[in-house]
Design a protein around this motif. Sequence first.
Motif, PDB file in Angstrom:
ATOM      1  N   CYS A  90       0.821  -1.213   0.000  1.00  0.00           N
ATOM      2  CA  CYS A  90       0.000   0.000   0.000  1.00  0.00           C
ATOM      3  C   CYS A  90       0.856   1.265   0.000  1.00  0.00           C
ATOM      4  O   CYS A  90       0.424   2.312  -0.479  1.00  0.00           O
ATOM      5  N   ARG A  91       2.074   1.173   0.538  1.00  0.00           N
ATOM      6  CA  ARG A  91       2.983   2.329   0.547  1.00  0.00           C
ATOM      7  C   ARG A  91       3.708   2.509  -0.781  1.00  0.00           C
ATOM      8  O   ARG A  91       4.266   3.569  -1.046  1.00  0.00           O
ATOM      9  N   ASP A  92       3.726   1.492  -1.630  1.00  0.00           N
ATOM     10  CA  ASP A  92       4.486   1.520  -2.875  1.00  0.00           C
ATOM     11  C   ASP A  92       3.795   2.418  -3.896  1.00  0.00           C
ATOM     12  O   ASP A  92       2.707   2.098  -4.386  1.00  0.00           O
ATOM     13  N   PRO A  93       4.421   3.551  -4.277  1.00  0.00           N
ATOM     14  CA  PRO A  93       3.785   4.473  -5.225  1.00  0.00           C
ATOM     15  C   PRO A  93       3.708   3.930  -6.648  1.00  0.00           C
ATOM     16  O   PRO A  93       2.985   4.473  -7.484  1.00  0.00           O
ATOM     17  N   ARG A  94       4.436   2.846  -6.935  1.00  0.00           N
ATOM     18  CA  ARG A  94       4.417   2.267  -8.282  1.00  0.00           C
ATOM     19  C   ARG A  94       3.203   1.366  -8.510  1.00  0.00           C
ATOM     20  O   ARG A  94       2.922   0.983  -9.638  1.00  0.00           O
ATOM     21  N   ARG A  95       2.481   1.026  -7.459  1.00  0.00           N
ATOM     22  CA  ARG A  95       1.316   0.145  -7.611  1.00  0.00           C
ATOM     23  C   ARG A  95       0.170   0.906  -8.259  1.00  0.00           C
ATOM     24  O   ARG A  95      -0.027   2.094  -8.035  1.00  0.00           O
ATOM     25  N   ASP A  96      -0.616   0.183  -9.063  1.00  0.00           N
ATOM     26  CA  ASP A  96      -1.755   0.748  -9.787  1.00  0.00           C
ATOM     27  C   ASP A  96      -2.936   0.931  -8.833  1.00  0.00           C
ATOM     28  O   ASP A  96      -3.510  -0.039  -8.341  1.00  0.00           O
ATOM     29  N   LEU A  97      -3.303   2.175  -8.593  1.00  0.00           N
ATOM     30  CA  LEU A  97      -4.398   2.497  -7.673  1.00  0.00           C
ATOM     31  C   LEU A  97      -5.769   2.159  -8.246  1.00  0.00           C
ATOM     32  O   LEU A  97      -6.751   2.116  -7.509  1.00  0.00           O
ATOM     33  N   THR A  98      -5.848   1.932  -9.553  1.00  0.00           N
ATOM     34  CA  THR A  98      -7.139   1.687 -10.185  1.00  0.00           C
ATOM     35  C   THR A  98      -7.569   0.230 -10.116  1.00  0.00           C
ATOM     36  O   THR A  98      -8.667  -0.109 -10.531  1.00  0.00           O
TER      37      THR A  98
ATOM     38  N   THR B 193       3.343 -14.575  -8.698  1.00  0.00           N
ATOM     39  CA  THR B 193       3.143 -14.646 -10.147  1.00  0.00           C
ATOM     40  C   THR B 193       3.846 -13.502 -10.863  1.00  0.00           C
ATOM     41  O   THR B 193       4.129 -13.605 -12.050  1.00  0.00           O
ATOM     42  N   ARG B 194       4.052 -12.402 -10.178  1.00  0.00           N
ATOM     43  CA  ARG B 194       4.646 -11.177 -10.747  1.00  0.00           C
ATOM     44  C   ARG B 194       3.823 -10.621 -11.903  1.00  0.00           C
ATOM     45  O   ARG B 194       4.326  -9.911 -12.758  1.00  0.00           O
ATOM     46  N   GLU B 195       2.549 -10.954 -11.941  1.00  0.00           N
ATOM     47  CA  GLU B 195       1.644 -10.501 -12.995  1.00  0.00           C
ATOM     48  C   GLU B 195       0.752  -9.352 -12.533  1.00  0.00           C
ATOM     49  O   GLU B 195       0.240  -8.600 -13.356  1.00  0.00           O
ATOM     50  N   PHE B 196       0.551  -9.217 -11.234  1.00  0.00           N
ATOM     51  CA  PHE B 196      -0.400  -8.242 -10.708  1.00  0.00           C
ATOM     52  C   PHE B 196       0.351  -7.033 -10.170  1.00  0.00           C
ATOM     53  O   PHE B 196       1.256  -7.167  -9.344  1.00  0.00           O
ATOM     54  N   LYS B 197      -0.025  -5.850 -10.621  1.00  0.00           N
ATOM     55  CA  LYS B 197       0.662  -4.616 -10.224  1.00  0.00           C
ATOM     56  C   LYS B 197      -0.246  -3.655  -9.454  1.00  0.00           C
ATOM     57  O   LYS B 197       0.117  -2.519  -9.216  1.00  0.00           O
ATOM     58  N   GLY B 198      -1.434  -4.114  -9.080  1.00  0.00           N
ATOM     59  CA  GLY B 198      -2.363  -3.256  -8.354  1.00  0.00           C
ATOM     60  C   GLY B 198      -2.193  -3.398  -6.860  1.00  0.00           C
ATOM     61  O   GLY B 198      -1.128  -3.758  -6.358  1.00  0.00           O
ATOM     62  N   ARG B 199      -3.261  -3.136  -6.152  1.00  0.00           N
ATOM     63  CA  ARG B 199      -3.270  -3.262  -4.696  1.00  0.00           C
ATOM     64  C   ARG B 199      -4.229  -4.371  -4.293  1.00  0.00           C
ATOM     65  O   ARG B 199      -4.969  -4.895  -5.111  1.00  0.00           O
TER      66      ARG B 199
ATOM     67  N   LEU C 201     -13.944  -2.629   2.096  1.00  0.00           N
ATOM     68  CA  LEU C 201     -13.736  -2.670   0.640  1.00  0.00           C
ATOM     69  C   LEU C 201     -14.635  -1.657  -0.045  1.00  0.00           C
ATOM     70  O   LEU C 201     -14.192  -0.907  -0.921  1.00  0.00           O
ATOM     71  N   LEU C 202     -15.888  -1.609   0.359  1.00  0.00           N
ATOM     72  CA  LEU C 202     -16.836  -0.695  -0.269  1.00  0.00           C
ATOM     73  C   LEU C 202     -16.425   0.758  -0.070  1.00  0.00           C
ATOM     74  O   LEU C 202     -16.613   1.591  -0.964  1.00  0.00           O
ATOM     75  N   THR C 203     -15.834   1.071   1.083  1.00  0.00           N
ATOM     76  CA  THR C 203     -15.393   2.453   1.317  1.00  0.00           C
ATOM     77  C   THR C 203     -14.128   2.788   0.528  1.00  0.00           C
ATOM     78  O   THR C 203     -13.862   3.959   0.270  1.00  0.00           O
ATOM     79  N   ARG C 204     -13.349   1.780   0.150  1.00  0.00           N
ATOM     80  CA  ARG C 204     -12.128   2.025  -0.632  1.00  0.00           C
ATOM     81  C   ARG C 204     -12.428   2.371  -2.079  1.00  0.00           C
ATOM     82  O   ARG C 204     -11.595   2.962  -2.774  1.00  0.00           O
ATOM     83  N   ILE C 205     -13.588   1.976  -2.552  1.00  0.00           N
ATOM     84  CA  ILE C 205     -13.908   2.187  -3.963  1.00  0.00           C
ATOM     85  C   ILE C 205     -14.337   3.632  -4.145  1.00  0.00           C
ATOM     86  O   ILE C 205     -15.408   4.040  -3.750  1.00  0.00           O
ATOM     87  N   GLY C 206     -13.451   4.394  -4.733  1.00  0.00           N
ATOM     88  CA  GLY C 206     -13.762   5.787  -5.035  1.00  0.00           C
ATOM     89  C   GLY C 206     -13.746   5.986  -6.535  1.00  0.00           C
ATOM     90  O   GLY C 206     -13.946   5.046  -7.308  1.00  0.00           O
ATOM     91  N   THR C 207     -13.457   7.183  -6.943  1.00  0.00           N
ATOM     92  CA  THR C 207     -13.431   7.481  -8.368  1.00  0.00           C
ATOM     93  C   THR C 207     -12.214   6.880  -9.062  1.00  0.00           C
ATOM     94  O   THR C 207     -12.225   6.695 -10.278  1.00  0.00           O
ATOM     95  N   GLU C 208     -11.162   6.561  -8.308  1.00  0.00           N
ATOM     96  CA  GLU C 208      -9.941   6.075  -8.951  1.00  0.00           C
ATOM     97  C   GLU C 208      -9.927   4.571  -9.222  1.00  0.00           C
ATOM     98  O   GLU C 208      -9.147   4.106 -10.034  1.00  0.00           O
ATOM     99  N   VAL C 209     -10.787   3.779  -8.579  1.00  0.00           N
ATOM    100  CA  VAL C 209     -10.787   2.330  -8.783  1.00  0.00           C
ATOM    101  C   VAL C 209     -11.639   1.973  -9.997  1.00  0.00           C
ATOM    102  O   VAL C 209     -12.813   2.299 -10.061  1.00  0.00           O
TER     103      VAL C 209
END
Length: 197
Positions: A71-79, A96-102, A126-134
């Motif tokens: 969650c601290r990694d700025p390179r992860r895909d927030l969407t 797997t090294r295939e997933f780059k999100g959170r 989870l529901l509260t985490r879903i904002g405009t960026e996901v």
Amino acid sequence: MYEGPVQDLIDELGRLPGVGPKSAQRIAFHLLGADPADISRLQDALQKVKDGVVFCEVCGNVSAEATCRICRDPRRDLTLICVVEEPKDVLAVERTREFKGRYHVLGGALDPLSGVGPDQLRIRQLLTRIGTEVNEIIIATDPNTEGEATATYLVRMLRDFPGLTVTRLASGLPMGGDLEFADELTLGRALSGRRSM
């Protein structure tokens, strides 16, 4: 049956997941013959886990800090959020090294017979985490009865979010597997989840 502390140790070890009575007995007798320094290191490691490990306040993964390294990694895909049942599932997906999100760790799966309902899981978070960026939620619960029930429940909860894509991990035949040994459910999933090449 052994006397006193030895039987107590065997009983406690037997309560661990995946440790049966014979394994508990072998571990107990190994510990009895172990060097005191080894026992001390084991005690320290157990104490440090109990005292120093917390659950990430964002995703629910195990962490040494309030927010985990993912969650601290700025390179992860927030969407992109991958929903898993347990912290050990995060490691499985990461390998797997295939997933780059959170991630979002539910803390289990729906199991009404065991008293685990939606309120016992981290679904509200989870529901509260879903904002405009996901943009996408990947449901990566286990392909068993509880995991499927959890996935179905999540799909119902998430389908009303505008612009949100909800996907499920594909399931089917393992690499190196033979068709003749596949059960009907697995083979059926593989057929329905087929993709063009």
